[in-house]
Design a protein around this motif. Structure first.
Motif, PDB file in Angstrom:
ATOM      1  N   LEU A  26      13.002   2.094  -4.846  1.00  0.00           N
ATOM      2  CA  LEU A  26      12.233   3.332  -4.898  1.00  0.00           C
ATOM      3  C   LEU A  26      11.110   3.256  -3.878  1.00  0.00           C
ATOM      4  CD1 LEU A  26      12.076   3.548  -8.775  1.00  0.00           C
ATOM      5  CD2 LEU A  26      13.537   4.869  -7.273  1.00  0.00           C
ATOM      6  N   TRP A  27      10.875   4.352  -3.175  1.00  0.00           N
ATOM      7  CA  TRP A  27       9.915   4.374  -2.080  1.00  0.00           C
ATOM      8  C   TRP A  27       8.517   4.748  -2.539  1.00  0.00           C
ATOM      9  CZ3 TRP A  27      11.392   2.366   2.420  1.00  0.00           C
ATOM     10  CH2 TRP A  27      12.759   2.191   2.608  1.00  0.00           C
ATOM     11  N   PHE A  28       7.503   4.105  -1.936  1.00  0.00           N
ATOM     12  CA  PHE A  28       6.085   4.402  -2.189  1.00  0.00           C
ATOM     13  C   PHE A  28       5.540   5.201  -1.017  1.00  0.00           C
ATOM     14  CE2 PHE A  28       5.485  -0.256  -3.748  1.00  0.00           C
ATOM     15  CZ  PHE A  28       6.212  -0.005  -4.892  1.00  0.00           C
ATOM     16  N   VAL A  29       4.703   6.161  -1.321  1.00  0.00           N
ATOM     17  CA  VAL A  29       3.947   6.861  -0.289  1.00  0.00           C
ATOM     18  C   VAL A  29       2.541   7.046  -0.828  1.00  0.00           C
ATOM     19  CG1 VAL A  29       3.719   8.958   1.073  1.00  0.00           C
ATOM     20  CG2 VAL A  29       5.989   8.077   0.549  1.00  0.00           C
ATOM     21  N   PRO A  30       1.543   6.517  -0.142  1.00  0.00           N
ATOM     22  CA  PRO A  30       1.577   5.681   1.057  1.00  0.00           C
ATOM     23  C   PRO A  30       1.923   4.231   0.716  1.00  0.00           C
ATOM     24  CG  PRO A  30      -0.695   5.955   0.370  1.00  0.00           C
ATOM     25  CD  PRO A  30       0.160   6.766  -0.591  1.00  0.00           C
ATOM     26  N   PRO A  31       2.202   3.417   1.740  1.00  0.00           N
ATOM     27  CA  PRO A  31       2.495   2.007   1.481  1.00  0.00           C
ATOM     28  C   PRO A  31       1.270   1.276   0.932  1.00  0.00           C
ATOM     29  CG  PRO A  31       2.553   2.473   3.845  1.00  0.00           C
ATOM     30  CD  PRO A  31       2.286   3.758   3.145  1.00  0.00           C
ATOM     31  N   VAL A  32       1.514   0.150   0.294  1.00  0.00           N
ATOM     32  CA  VAL A  32       0.447  -0.707  -0.220  1.00  0.00           C
ATOM     33  C   VAL A  32       0.361  -1.913   0.708  1.00  0.00           C
ATOM     34  CG1 VAL A  32      -0.328  -2.117  -2.164  1.00  0.00           C
ATOM     35  CG2 VAL A  32       0.931   0.017  -2.592  1.00  0.00           C
ATOM     36  N   PHE A  33      -0.816  -2.160   1.272  1.00  0.00           N
ATOM     37  CA  PHE A  33      -0.993  -3.269   2.199  1.00  0.00           C
ATOM     38  C   PHE A  33      -1.502  -4.507   1.477  1.00  0.00           C
ATOM     39  CE2 PHE A  33      -0.952   0.419   4.898  1.00  0.00           C
ATOM     40  CZ  PHE A  33      -0.147  -0.008   5.945  1.00  0.00           C
ATOM     41  N   ILE A  49      12.238   4.863 -13.546  1.00  0.00           N
ATOM     42  CA  ILE A  49      10.790   4.670 -13.538  1.00  0.00           C
ATOM     43  C   ILE A  49      10.222   5.400 -12.324  1.00  0.00           C
ATOM     44  CG2 ILE A  49       8.912   2.980 -13.457  1.00  0.00           C
ATOM     45  CD1 ILE A  49      10.934   0.941 -14.630  1.00  0.00           C
ATOM     46  N   ASP A  50       9.182   6.166 -12.548  1.00  0.00           N
ATOM     47  CA  ASP A  50       8.526   6.915 -11.477  1.00  0.00           C
ATOM     48  C   ASP A  50       7.946   5.920 -10.461  1.00  0.00           C
ATOM     49  OD1 ASP A  50       6.657   8.330  -9.893  1.00  0.00           O
ATOM     50  OD2 ASP A  50       6.184   9.702 -11.520  1.00  0.00           O
ATOM     51  N   PRO A  51       8.253   6.091  -9.168  1.00  0.00           N
ATOM     52  CA  PRO A  51       7.734   5.170  -8.156  1.00  0.00           C
ATOM     53  C   PRO A  51       6.208   5.121  -8.105  1.00  0.00           C
ATOM     54  CG  PRO A  51       9.199   6.813  -7.149  1.00  0.00           C
ATOM     55  CD  PRO A  51       9.162   7.079  -8.609  1.00  0.00           C
ATOM     56  N   HIS A  52       5.549   6.215  -8.511  1.00  0.00           N
ATOM     57  CA  HIS A  52       4.081   6.216  -8.530  1.00  0.00           C
ATOM     58  C   HIS A  52       3.556   5.238  -9.578  1.00  0.00           C
ATOM     59  CE1 HIS A  52       3.927   9.492  -5.692  1.00  0.00           C
ATOM     60  NE2 HIS A  52       4.732  10.207  -6.460  1.00  0.00           N
ATOM     61  N   VAL A  53       4.266   5.101 -10.680  1.00  0.00           N
ATOM     62  CA  VAL A  53       3.886   4.149 -11.734  1.00  0.00           C
ATOM     63  C   VAL A  53       4.037   2.722 -11.206  1.00  0.00           C
ATOM     64  CG1 VAL A  53       4.532   3.258 -14.015  1.00  0.00           C
ATOM     65  CG2 VAL A  53       4.449   5.727 -13.610  1.00  0.00           C
ATOM     66  N   ILE A  54       5.123   2.476 -10.501  1.00  0.00           N
ATOM     67  CA  ILE A  54       5.366   1.147  -9.934  1.00  0.00           C
ATOM     68  C   ILE A  54       4.322   0.836  -8.872  1.00  0.00           C
ATOM     69  CG2 ILE A  54       7.000  -0.295  -8.659  1.00  0.00           C
ATOM     70  CD1 ILE A  54       9.224   1.498  -9.952  1.00  0.00           C
ATOM     71  N   ARG A  55       4.038   1.801  -8.014  1.00  0.00           N
ATOM     72  CA  ARG A  55       3.039   1.587  -6.958  1.00  0.00           C
ATOM     73  C   ARG A  55       1.685   1.258  -7.563  1.00  0.00           C
ATOM     74  NH1 ARG A  55      -0.997   3.717  -4.133  1.00  0.00           N
ATOM     75  NH2 ARG A  55      -1.042   3.372  -1.873  1.00  0.00           N
ATOM     76  N   LYS A  56       1.280   2.021  -8.578  1.00  0.00           N
ATOM     77  CA  LYS A  56      -0.006   1.800  -9.228  1.00  0.00           C
ATOM     78  C   LYS A  56      -0.071   0.395  -9.837  1.00  0.00           C
ATOM     79  CE  LYS A  56      -3.096   3.839 -12.649  1.00  0.00           C
ATOM     80  NZ  LYS A  56      -3.301   4.910 -13.620  1.00  0.00           N
ATOM     81  N   ALA A  57       0.998  -0.036 -10.479  1.00  0.00           N
ATOM     82  CA  ALA A  57       1.048  -1.375 -11.073  1.00  0.00           C
ATOM     83  C   ALA A  57       1.002  -2.446  -9.990  1.00  0.00           C
ATOM     84  CB  ALA A  57       2.305  -1.526 -11.921  1.00  0.00           C
ATOM     85  N   PHE A  58       1.670  -2.210  -8.859  1.00  0.00           N
ATOM     86  CA  PHE A  58       1.664  -3.165  -7.760  1.00  0.00           C
ATOM     87  C   PHE A  58       0.268  -3.287  -7.153  1.00  0.00           C
ATOM     88  CE2 PHE A  58       2.542  -4.215  -3.206  1.00  0.00           C
ATOM     89  CZ  PHE A  58       2.947  -5.528  -3.425  1.00  0.00           C
ATOM     90  N   VAL A  59      -0.430  -2.172  -6.986  1.00  0.00           N
ATOM     91  CA  VAL A  59      -1.806  -2.193  -6.477  1.00  0.00           C
ATOM     92  C   VAL A  59      -2.690  -3.010  -7.425  1.00  0.00           C
ATOM     93  CG1 VAL A  59      -3.874  -0.792  -6.070  1.00  0.00           C
ATOM     94  CG2 VAL A  59      -1.672  -0.054  -5.150  1.00  0.00           C
ATOM     95  N   ALA A  60      -2.561  -2.770  -8.724  1.00  0.00           N
ATOM     96  CA  ALA A  60      -3.361  -3.506  -9.706  1.00  0.00           C
ATOM     97  C   ALA A  60      -3.065  -5.008  -9.637  1.00  0.00           C
ATOM     98  CB  ALA A  60      -3.100  -2.977 -11.113  1.00  0.00           C
ATOM     99  N   ALA A  61      -1.800  -5.359  -9.486  1.00  0.00           N
ATOM    100  CA  ALA A  61      -1.409  -6.771  -9.378  1.00  0.00           C
ATOM    101  C   ALA A  61      -1.968  -7.393  -8.103  1.00  0.00           C
ATOM    102  CB  ALA A  61       0.110  -6.905  -9.414  1.00  0.00           C
ATOM    103  N   ALA A  62      -1.912  -6.648  -7.002  1.00  0.00           N
ATOM    104  CA  ALA A  62      -2.430  -7.152  -5.727  1.00  0.00           C
ATOM    105  C   ALA A  62      -3.929  -7.389  -5.799  1.00  0.00           C
ATOM    106  CB  ALA A  62      -2.089  -6.176  -4.602  1.00  0.00           C
ATOM    107  N   LYS A  63      -4.642  -6.483  -6.446  1.00  0.00           N
ATOM    108  CA  LYS A  63      -6.085  -6.650  -6.609  1.00  0.00           C
ATOM    109  C   LYS A  63      -6.379  -7.850  -7.500  1.00  0.00           C
ATOM    110  CE  LYS A  63      -7.427  -1.910  -5.632  1.00  0.00           C
ATOM    111  NZ  LYS A  63      -7.971  -0.650  -6.162  1.00  0.00           N
ATOM    112  N   GLU A  64      -5.644  -7.975  -8.593  1.00  0.00           N
ATOM    113  CA  GLU A  64      -5.822  -9.096  -9.517  1.00  0.00           C
ATOM    114  C   GLU A  64      -5.600 -10.434  -8.798  1.00  0.00           C
ATOM    115  OE1 GLU A  64      -4.140  -9.754 -13.890  1.00  0.00           O
ATOM    116  OE2 GLU A  64      -2.575  -9.955 -12.359  1.00  0.00           O
ATOM    117  N   ALA A  65      -4.608 -10.487  -7.920  1.00  0.00           N
ATOM    118  CA  ALA A  65      -4.262 -11.721  -7.202  1.00  0.00           C
ATOM    119  C   ALA A  65      -5.081 -11.904  -5.918  1.00  0.00           C
ATOM    120  CB  ALA A  65      -2.774 -11.723  -6.866  1.00  0.00           C
ATOM    121  N   GLU A  66      -5.990 -10.950  -5.652  1.00  0.00           N
ATOM    122  CA  GLU A  66      -6.797 -10.959  -4.430  1.00  0.00           C
ATOM    123  C   GLU A  66      -5.925 -10.930  -3.177  1.00  0.00           C
ATOM    124  OE1 GLU A  66      -9.729 -14.085  -4.701  1.00  0.00           O
ATOM    125  OE2 GLU A  66     -10.568 -13.230  -6.522  1.00  0.00           O
TER     126      GLU A  66
END
Length: 82
Positions: A4-11, A59-76
């Protein structure tokens, strides 16, 4: 299927200093999650959502993107889009 594609990408950070990776789909996010050593509750949530989506769960890609952003922040590992 790329996932599933994210817009915008998560860096996120990579193993190479100064190199950033822009994740724009579920499969790319899962590949990045595999590499991270800090794995807290947000990492586990993002991991589970990515796997479930790739297995065909609707699963809505926006939900996945949001969870990925939270994980990335948690992991620094999160980097701002600029």
């Amino acid at each position: 299927m790329a996932g599933l594609w994210f817009v915008p990408p998560v860096f996120v950070k990579t193993e190479t200093d100064g190199i950033r990776h822009g994740c724009n789909n579920t499969r790319a996010a899962l590949e990045q999650l595999k590499r991270w050593t800090r794995r807290g509750p947000r990492w586990h949530k993002a991991w589970t959502l990515c796997l479930s989506a790739l297995e065909g769960d609707p699963i809505d890609p926006h939900v996945i993107r949001k969870a990925f952003v939270a994980a990335a922040k948690e992991a620094e590992m999160y980097l701002s889009p600029e």
